[in-house]
Write a protein that holds these residues in place. Structure first.
Motif, PDB file in Angstrom:
ATOM      1  N   GLN A 159     -23.837 -68.048 -68.486  1.00 31.66           N
ATOM      2  CA  GLN A 159     -24.420 -69.383 -68.503  1.00 31.66           C
ATOM      3  C   GLN A 159     -24.110 -70.075 -67.180  1.00 31.66           C
ATOM      4  O   GLN A 159     -23.036 -69.894 -66.608  1.00 31.66           O
ATOM      5  N   VAL A 160     -25.055 -70.905 -66.735  1.00 29.49           N
ATOM      6  CA  VAL A 160     -24.866 -71.702 -65.517  1.00 29.49           C
ATOM      7  C   VAL A 160     -25.508 -73.068 -65.737  1.00 29.49           C
ATOM      8  O   VAL A 160     -26.585 -73.176 -66.333  1.00 29.49           O
ATOM      9  N   SER A 161     -24.844 -74.123 -65.264  1.00 29.48           N
ATOM     10  CA  SER A 161     -25.430 -75.457 -65.299  1.00 29.48           C
ATOM     11  C   SER A 161     -24.727 -76.342 -64.276  1.00 29.48           C
ATOM     12  O   SER A 161     -23.736 -75.946 -63.664  1.00 29.48           O
ATOM     13  N   VAL A 162     -25.270 -77.544 -64.092  1.00 28.70           N
ATOM     14  CA  VAL A 162     -24.671 -78.571 -63.237  1.00 28.70           C
ATOM     15  C   VAL A 162     -24.455 -79.814 -64.091  1.00 28.70           C
ATOM     16  O   VAL A 162     -25.407 -80.339 -64.680  1.00 28.70           O
ATOM     17  N   SER A 204     -25.497 -70.763 -55.383  1.00 28.55           N
ATOM     18  CA  SER A 204     -26.809 -71.306 -55.020  1.00 28.55           C
ATOM     19  C   SER A 204     -26.908 -72.782 -55.381  1.00 28.55           C
ATOM     20  O   SER A 204     -27.373 -73.602 -54.569  1.00 28.55           O
ATOM     21  N   GLU A 205     -26.458 -73.143 -56.587  1.00 29.08           N
ATOM     22  CA  GLU A 205     -26.486 -74.546 -56.998  1.00 29.08           C
ATOM     23  C   GLU A 205     -25.609 -75.401 -56.093  1.00 29.08           C
ATOM     24  O   GLU A 205     -25.975 -76.521 -55.729  1.00 29.08           O
ATOM     25  N   THR A 206     -24.460 -74.885 -55.730  1.00 27.61           N
ATOM     26  CA  THR A 206     -23.531 -75.629 -54.870  1.00 27.61           C
ATOM     27  C   THR A 206     -24.141 -75.886 -53.501  1.00 27.61           C
ATOM     28  O   THR A 206     -24.105 -77.013 -52.979  1.00 27.61           O
ATOM     29  N   ILE A 207     -24.716 -74.860 -52.907  1.00 29.87           N
ATOM     30  CA  ILE A 207     -25.328 -75.005 -51.585  1.00 29.87           C
ATOM     31  C   ILE A 207     -26.520 -75.950 -51.643  1.00 29.87           C
ATOM     32  O   ILE A 207     -26.714 -76.797 -50.757  1.00 29.87           O
ATOM     33  N   LYS A 208     -27.337 -75.840 -52.684  1.00 36.44           N
ATOM     34  CA  LYS A 208     -28.474 -76.741 -52.851  1.00 36.44           C
ATOM     35  C   LYS A 208     -28.028 -78.197 -52.960  1.00 36.44           C
ATOM     36  O   LYS A 208     -28.614 -79.096 -52.349  1.00 36.44           O
ATOM     37  N   LEU A 209     -26.973 -78.436 -53.749  1.00 33.92           N
ATOM     38  CA  LEU A 209     -26.466 -79.793 -53.916  1.00 33.92           C
ATOM     39  C   LEU A 209     -25.989 -80.371 -52.590  1.00 33.92           C
ATOM     40  O   LEU A 209     -26.239 -81.533 -52.272  1.00 33.92           O
ATOM     41  N   ILE A 210     -25.306 -79.552 -51.819  1.00 29.92           N
ATOM     42  CA  ILE A 210     -24.755 -80.025 -50.545  1.00 29.92           C
ATOM     43  C   ILE A 210     -25.865 -80.272 -49.528  1.00 29.92           C
ATOM     44  O   ILE A 210     -25.911 -81.321 -48.870  1.00 29.92           O
ATOM     45  N   ALA A 211     -26.761 -79.318 -49.411  1.00 34.07           N
ATOM     46  CA  ALA A 211     -27.824 -79.416 -48.396  1.00 34.07           C
ATOM     47  C   ALA A 211     -28.935 -80.373 -48.816  1.00 34.07           C
ATOM     48  O   ALA A 211     -29.733 -80.795 -47.978  1.00 34.07           O
ATOM     49  N   GLY A 212     -28.999 -80.712 -50.112  1.00 34.67           N
ATOM     50  CA  GLY A 212     -30.040 -81.607 -50.593  1.00 34.67           C
ATOM     51  C   GLY A 212     -31.395 -80.949 -50.658  1.00 34.67           C
ATOM     52  O   GLY A 212     -32.423 -81.573 -50.362  1.00 34.67           O
ATOM     53  N   VAL A 213     -31.417 -79.677 -51.073  1.00 32.20           N
ATOM     54  CA  VAL A 213     -32.670 -78.935 -51.143  1.00 32.20           C
ATOM     55  C   VAL A 213     -32.863 -78.413 -52.561  1.00 32.20           C
ATOM     56  O   VAL A 213     -31.904 -78.085 -53.262  1.00 32.20           O
ATOM     57  N   GLY A 214     -34.112 -78.372 -53.016  1.00 27.58           N
ATOM     58  CA  GLY A 214     -34.404 -77.817 -54.326  1.00 27.58           C
ATOM     59  C   GLY A 214     -34.037 -78.739 -55.470  1.00 27.58           C
ATOM     60  O   GLY A 214     -33.677 -79.904 -55.278  1.00 27.58           O
ATOM     61  N   THR A 215     -34.114 -78.189 -56.680  1.00 27.17           N
ATOM     62  CA  THR A 215     -33.832 -78.941 -57.900  1.00 27.17           C
ATOM     63  C   THR A 215     -32.594 -78.373 -58.571  1.00 27.17           C
ATOM     64  O   THR A 215     -32.585 -77.195 -58.941  1.00 27.17           O
ATOM     65  N   PRO A 216     -31.539 -79.168 -58.749  1.00 33.08           N
ATOM     66  CA  PRO A 216     -30.326 -78.653 -59.390  1.00 33.08           C
ATOM     67  C   PRO A 216     -30.510 -78.459 -60.891  1.00 33.08           C
ATOM     68  O   PRO A 216     -31.399 -79.047 -61.506  1.00 33.08           O
ATOM     69  N   LEU A 217     -29.659 -77.642 -61.483  1.00 32.91           N
ATOM     70  CA  LEU A 217     -29.696 -77.358 -62.918  1.00 32.91           C
ATOM     71  C   LEU A 217     -29.014 -78.462 -63.721  1.00 32.91           C
ATOM     72  O   LEU A 217     -28.296 -78.188 -64.674  1.00 32.91           O
ATOM     73  N   SER A 218     -29.254 -79.695 -63.365  1.00 34.21           N
ATOM     74  CA  SER A 218     -28.726 -80.821 -64.131  1.00 34.21           C
ATOM     75  C   SER A 218     -29.635 -81.065 -65.330  1.00 34.21           C
ATOM     76  O   SER A 218     -30.858 -81.144 -65.187  1.00 34.21           O
ATOM     77  N   GLY A 219     -29.019 -81.157 -66.521  1.00 34.30           N
ATOM     78  CA  GLY A 219     -29.803 -81.336 -67.729  1.00 34.30           C
ATOM     79  C   GLY A 219     -30.440 -80.066 -68.235  1.00 34.30           C
ATOM     80  O   GLY A 219     -31.235 -80.083 -69.169  1.00 34.30           O
ATOM     81  N   GLU A 220     -30.089 -78.944 -67.621  1.00 32.91           N
ATOM     82  CA  GLU A 220     -30.613 -77.648 -68.032  1.00 32.91           C
ATOM     83  C   GLU A 220     -29.482 -76.618 -68.047  1.00 32.91           C
ATOM     84  O   GLU A 220     -28.560 -76.684 -67.230  1.00 32.91           O
TER      85      GLU A 220
END
Length: 248
Positions: A159-162, A204-220
């Motif tokens: 499982q993975v989420s933010v 991947s989620e961590t890098i996306k959050l930092i760089a501000g790219v893509g959609t994080p797995l928040s709420g999913e």
């Protein structure tokens, strides 16, 4: 956070990525990420975050490397057996990327030290192997307003989420707390490649959050089943009492 010429060469494949670029790599250099546990999940995760150029990488673990770890904890080798995981990890990660700072905390994350360990970091990533520690991570992140990148493994599934991202759900919204988790233990069996798959998604989620790219797995919640090759996302509803009765 200006990148040196050596760093520009090292991170060239990031810098030419649309959505990351040099500005995104500078954000990675400025970022502070804490990994709680450098075992099955934390081992591959730390390698990729160090390689990606996360400027300050904190590690928390009080365990020693054992022979049974080597089936999945790819950061370690046979010669490391019997040595402190965080100290071995720090040495190897620093050798991988001398441009970043590694902070090794040879301890467990507990109720009495959770806030102190978490407070200096932007993002907290779950590499632990027990339920109670996950509630401590979550509750410290809620208390201090930190983002929690969650990952869990069991046999052939993961499982993975933010959590706690911009008012989104917390771990308690997914799994309400029960006193029984203090004595809960994880199953011993795990397919060796599974932690790497889950950890890379966390990375991947961590890098996306930092760089501000893509959609994080928040709420999913991303569900992974290696036996059926199933990757599925389900929605996590935010509970109104998510911030009540925190452990820290």
């Amino acid at each position: 956070m200006i990148l040196s010429e050596q760093e520009k060469e090292r991170y060239a494949r990031h810098i030419i990525l649309d959505g990351v670029g040099e500005a995104g790599q500078q954000k990675l250099k400025k970022a502070r990420v804490l990994i709680v546990g450098v075992g099955g999940l934390g081992s591959p995760l730390s390698l990729y975050l160090a390689a990606a150029g996360v400027g300050t990488l904190g590690l928390v673990d009080d365990d020693l490397v054992s022979v049974s770890n080597l089936q999945r904890q790819v950061l370690y080798s046979s010669e490391d057996v019997g040595h402190s995981k965080v100290n071995v990890a720090k040495e190897k990660l620093q050798a991988l990327n001398p441009h970043i700072t590694i902070r090794a905390n040879e301890c467990r994350l507990l109720e009495e030290n959770a806030l102190e360990l978490v407070q200096d970091y932007d993002i907290i990533v779950d590499g632990c192997d027990n339920l109670f520690t996950r509630y401590l991570i979550n509750d410290a992140c809620v208390r201090l307003g930190k983002v929690y990148v969650y990952g869990a493994i069991r046999e052939y599934s993961g499982q993975v989420s933010v959590f706690n991202f911009q008012g989104g759900p917390s771990y308690r919204c997914l799994y309400p707390y029960s006193e029984s988790v203090k004595n809960a233990t994880q199953p011993q069996g795990v397919m060796g490649v599974l932690p790497g798959i889950v950890a890379n998604l966390q990375g991947s989620e961590t890098i996306k959050l930092i760089a501000g790219v893509g959609t994080p797995l928040s709420g999913e919640l991303m569900l992974i089943d290696l036996l059926t090759n199933m990757f599925q996302k389900v929605t996590i509803a935010r509970q109104e009492n998510w911030g009540e009765n925190l452990l820290v």
